[in-house]
Design a protein around this motif. Structure first.
Motif, PDB file in Angstrom:
ATOM      1  N   SER A  91       0.829  -1.216   0.000  1.00  0.00           N
ATOM      2  CA  SER A  91       0.000   0.000   0.000  1.00  0.00           C
ATOM      3  C   SER A  91       0.858   1.260   0.000  1.00  0.00           C
ATOM      4  O   SER A  91       0.461   2.272  -0.588  1.00  0.00           O
ATOM      5  CB  SER A  91      -0.987  -0.008   1.166  1.00  0.00           C
ATOM      6  OG  SER A  91      -0.361  -0.239   2.390  1.00  0.00           O
ATOM      7  N   ALA A  92       2.042   1.203   0.604  1.00  0.00           N
ATOM      8  CA  ALA A  92       2.934   2.368   0.578  1.00  0.00           C
ATOM      9  C   ALA A  92       3.328   2.715  -0.859  1.00  0.00           C
ATOM     10  O   ALA A  92       3.333   3.888  -1.250  1.00  0.00           O
ATOM     11  CB  ALA A  92       4.183   2.118   1.435  1.00  0.00           C
ATOM     12  N   TYR A  93       3.638   1.700  -1.653  1.00  0.00           N
ATOM     13  CA  TYR A  93       3.989   1.943  -3.056  1.00  0.00           C
ATOM     14  C   TYR A  93       2.790   2.469  -3.844  1.00  0.00           C
ATOM     15  O   TYR A  93       2.934   3.328  -4.712  1.00  0.00           O
ATOM     16  CB  TYR A  93       4.542   0.675  -3.714  1.00  0.00           C
ATOM     17  CG  TYR A  93       6.050   0.561  -3.634  1.00  0.00           C
ATOM     18  CD1 TYR A  93       6.832   0.831  -4.738  1.00  0.00           C
ATOM     19  CD2 TYR A  93       6.682   0.195  -2.457  1.00  0.00           C
ATOM     20  CE1 TYR A  93       8.219   0.730  -4.690  1.00  0.00           C
ATOM     21  CE2 TYR A  93       8.064   0.085  -2.382  1.00  0.00           C
ATOM     22  CZ  TYR A  93       8.824   0.353  -3.506  1.00  0.00           C
ATOM     23  OH  TYR A  93      10.187   0.264  -3.440  1.00  0.00           O
TER      24      TYR A  93
ATOM     25  N   GLY B 108      -0.030   7.312  -6.133  1.00  0.00           N
ATOM     26  CA  GLY B 108      -1.352   7.927  -6.095  1.00  0.00           C
ATOM     27  C   GLY B 108      -2.458   7.035  -6.624  1.00  0.00           C
ATOM     28  O   GLY B 108      -3.480   7.524  -7.109  1.00  0.00           O
ATOM     29  N   GLN B 109      -2.271   5.728  -6.544  1.00  0.00           N
ATOM     30  CA  GLN B 109      -3.234   4.753  -7.061  1.00  0.00           C
ATOM     31  C   GLN B 109      -4.184   4.304  -5.947  1.00  0.00           C
ATOM     32  O   GLN B 109      -3.744   3.946  -4.873  1.00  0.00           O
ATOM     33  CB  GLN B 109      -2.476   3.535  -7.602  1.00  0.00           C
ATOM     34  CG  GLN B 109      -3.323   2.352  -7.977  1.00  0.00           C
ATOM     35  CD  GLN B 109      -4.046   2.520  -9.290  1.00  0.00           C
ATOM     36  OE1 GLN B 109      -3.447   2.936 -10.268  1.00  0.00           O
ATOM     37  NE2 GLN B 109      -5.323   2.201  -9.316  1.00  0.00           N
ATOM     38  N   GLN B 110      -5.471   4.329  -6.231  1.00  0.00           N
ATOM     39  CA  GLN B 110      -6.450   3.782  -5.296  1.00  0.00           C
ATOM     40  C   GLN B 110      -6.295   2.261  -5.247  1.00  0.00           C
ATOM     41  O   GLN B 110      -5.894   1.648  -6.244  1.00  0.00           O
ATOM     42  CB  GLN B 110      -7.871   4.135  -5.763  1.00  0.00           C
ATOM     43  CG  GLN B 110      -8.164   5.623  -5.734  1.00  0.00           C
ATOM     44  CD  GLN B 110      -8.211   6.168  -4.318  1.00  0.00           C
ATOM     45  OE1 GLN B 110      -8.814   5.567  -3.443  1.00  0.00           O
ATOM     46  NE2 GLN B 110      -7.560   7.295  -4.085  1.00  0.00           N
ATOM     47  N   TYR B 111      -6.640   1.674  -4.100  1.00  0.00           N
ATOM     48  CA  TYR B 111      -6.556   0.223  -3.984  1.00  0.00           C
ATOM     49  C   TYR B 111      -7.693  -0.279  -3.106  1.00  0.00           C
ATOM     50  O   TYR B 111      -8.249   0.473  -2.315  1.00  0.00           O
ATOM     51  CB  TYR B 111      -5.200  -0.232  -3.447  1.00  0.00           C
ATOM     52  CG  TYR B 111      -4.687   0.546  -2.253  1.00  0.00           C
ATOM     53  CD1 TYR B 111      -5.019   0.179  -0.945  1.00  0.00           C
ATOM     54  CD2 TYR B 111      -3.859   1.652  -2.439  1.00  0.00           C
ATOM     55  CE1 TYR B 111      -4.535   0.898   0.143  1.00  0.00           C
ATOM     56  CE2 TYR B 111      -3.376   2.367  -1.355  1.00  0.00           C
ATOM     57  CZ  TYR B 111      -3.709   1.979  -0.073  1.00  0.00           C
ATOM     58  OH  TYR B 111      -3.238   2.683   1.005  1.00  0.00           O
TER      59      TYR B 111
ATOM     60  N   LEU C  19       6.880   4.746   2.900  1.00  0.00           N
ATOM     61  CA  LEU C  19       7.076   3.581   3.757  1.00  0.00           C
ATOM     62  C   LEU C  19       7.037   3.979   5.233  1.00  0.00           C
ATOM     63  O   LEU C  19       6.358   3.336   6.036  1.00  0.00           O
ATOM     64  CB  LEU C  19       8.410   2.893   3.434  1.00  0.00           C
ATOM     65  CG  LEU C  19       8.469   2.163   2.097  1.00  0.00           C
ATOM     66  CD1 LEU C  19       9.905   1.840   1.735  1.00  0.00           C
ATOM     67  CD2 LEU C  19       7.622   0.898   2.137  1.00  0.00           C
ATOM     68  N   VAL C  20       7.752   5.039   5.565  1.00  0.00           N
ATOM     69  CA  VAL C  20       7.783   5.512   6.953  1.00  0.00           C
ATOM     70  C   VAL C  20       6.375   5.904   7.398  1.00  0.00           C
ATOM     71  O   VAL C  20       5.917   5.518   8.479  1.00  0.00           O
ATOM     72  CB  VAL C  20       8.785   6.671   7.119  1.00  0.00           C
ATOM     73  CG1 VAL C  20       8.625   7.355   8.474  1.00  0.00           C
ATOM     74  CG2 VAL C  20      10.212   6.166   6.937  1.00  0.00           C
ATOM     75  N   LYS C  21       5.676   6.659   6.545  1.00  0.00           N
ATOM     76  CA  LYS C  21       4.314   7.098   6.879  1.00  0.00           C
ATOM     77  C   LYS C  21       3.382   5.901   7.072  1.00  0.00           C
ATOM     78  O   LYS C  21       2.596   5.852   8.022  1.00  0.00           O
ATOM     79  CB  LYS C  21       3.793   8.029   5.778  1.00  0.00           C
ATOM     80  CG  LYS C  21       2.437   8.641   6.095  1.00  0.00           C
ATOM     81  CD  LYS C  21       2.089   9.765   5.134  1.00  0.00           C
ATOM     82  CE  LYS C  21       1.683   9.229   3.797  1.00  0.00           C
ATOM     83  NZ  LYS C  21       1.195  10.240   2.859  1.00  0.00           N
ATOM     84  N   THR C  22       3.472   4.916   6.189  1.00  0.00           N
ATOM     85  CA  THR C  22       2.594   3.748   6.262  1.00  0.00           C
ATOM     86  C   THR C  22       2.856   2.932   7.521  1.00  0.00           C
ATOM     87  O   THR C  22       1.930   2.618   8.276  1.00  0.00           O
ATOM     88  CB  THR C  22       2.758   2.865   5.006  1.00  0.00           C
ATOM     89  OG1 THR C  22       2.377   3.631   3.856  1.00  0.00           O
ATOM     90  CG2 THR C  22       1.903   1.610   5.087  1.00  0.00           C
TER      91      THR C  22
END
Length: 179
Positions: free
Chosen positions: A91-93, A98-101, A147-150
């Protein structure tokens, strides 16, 4: 007893694979990054960079592989299992581009928890690209931020590995795990 799952995270070209190989040479169980396998399989089918052309399909395949790896780690006969990247990296990537998942990505982050997360910082001097790793240094820094934020958003405490020799990095990690 289920082994502790230890994840190495960081932007592209921060030394994760090298560190994993050094841990393996010291006798530790290690699970490799699975995105290269997904990328190589797509390349054999004629898709040069599946993440760039179909990021959701790539990420779905990656998520499935990382969940399998999560369970594989639980079955290894070891106290510690080191893993190159974890489920939240997916999800970080996706956030990076900026892609919805789908919600199942977020659910996987919540359902499959790791014991320790070690962050390998961006290191300009060792950054390089290859057939599967195409990100520039600037892109690598932005990925690192995601990555850090996630991971911190999921409540993980990130332990930053110092920029030093591979042997010193291994020693640092092992000392952190066995104070």
């Amino acid at each position: 007893m289920i082994p502790k799952r230890i994840v190495l995270i960081g932007g592209p070209a921060t030394g994760k694979t090298t560190l994993l190989n050094a841990l393996r040479s010291r006798g530790y169980q290690c699970l490799e990054e699975v995105s290269r396998q997904v990328t190589q399989a797509a390349q054999q089918e004629g898709v040069e960079q599946l993440f760039l052309t179909e990021p959701l399909l790539f990420s779905d395949k990656l998520l499935e592989s990382r969940i399998k790896q999560y369970f594989e780690a639980a079955n290894l006969k070891s106290n510690l299992v080191f893993i190159d990247r974890g489920i939240p990296d997916v999800s970080a990537y996706m956030d990076f581009i900026g892609q919805q998942y789908p919600e199942r990505f977020t659910q996987a982050n919540a359902n499959y928890r790791y014991d320790h997360i070690f962050l390998l910082p961006i290191w300009d001097e060792i950054h390089e690209t290859d057939e599967e790793r195409y990100e520039s240094l600037e892109e690598a820094k932005k990925i690192q931020d995601e990555l850090v934020k996630t991971y911190t958003g999921l409540g993980y405490e990130l332990i930053e590995v110092p920029k030093t020799s591979v042997e010193n990095r291994v020693d640092f990690i092992l000392q952190e795990l066995n104070p």
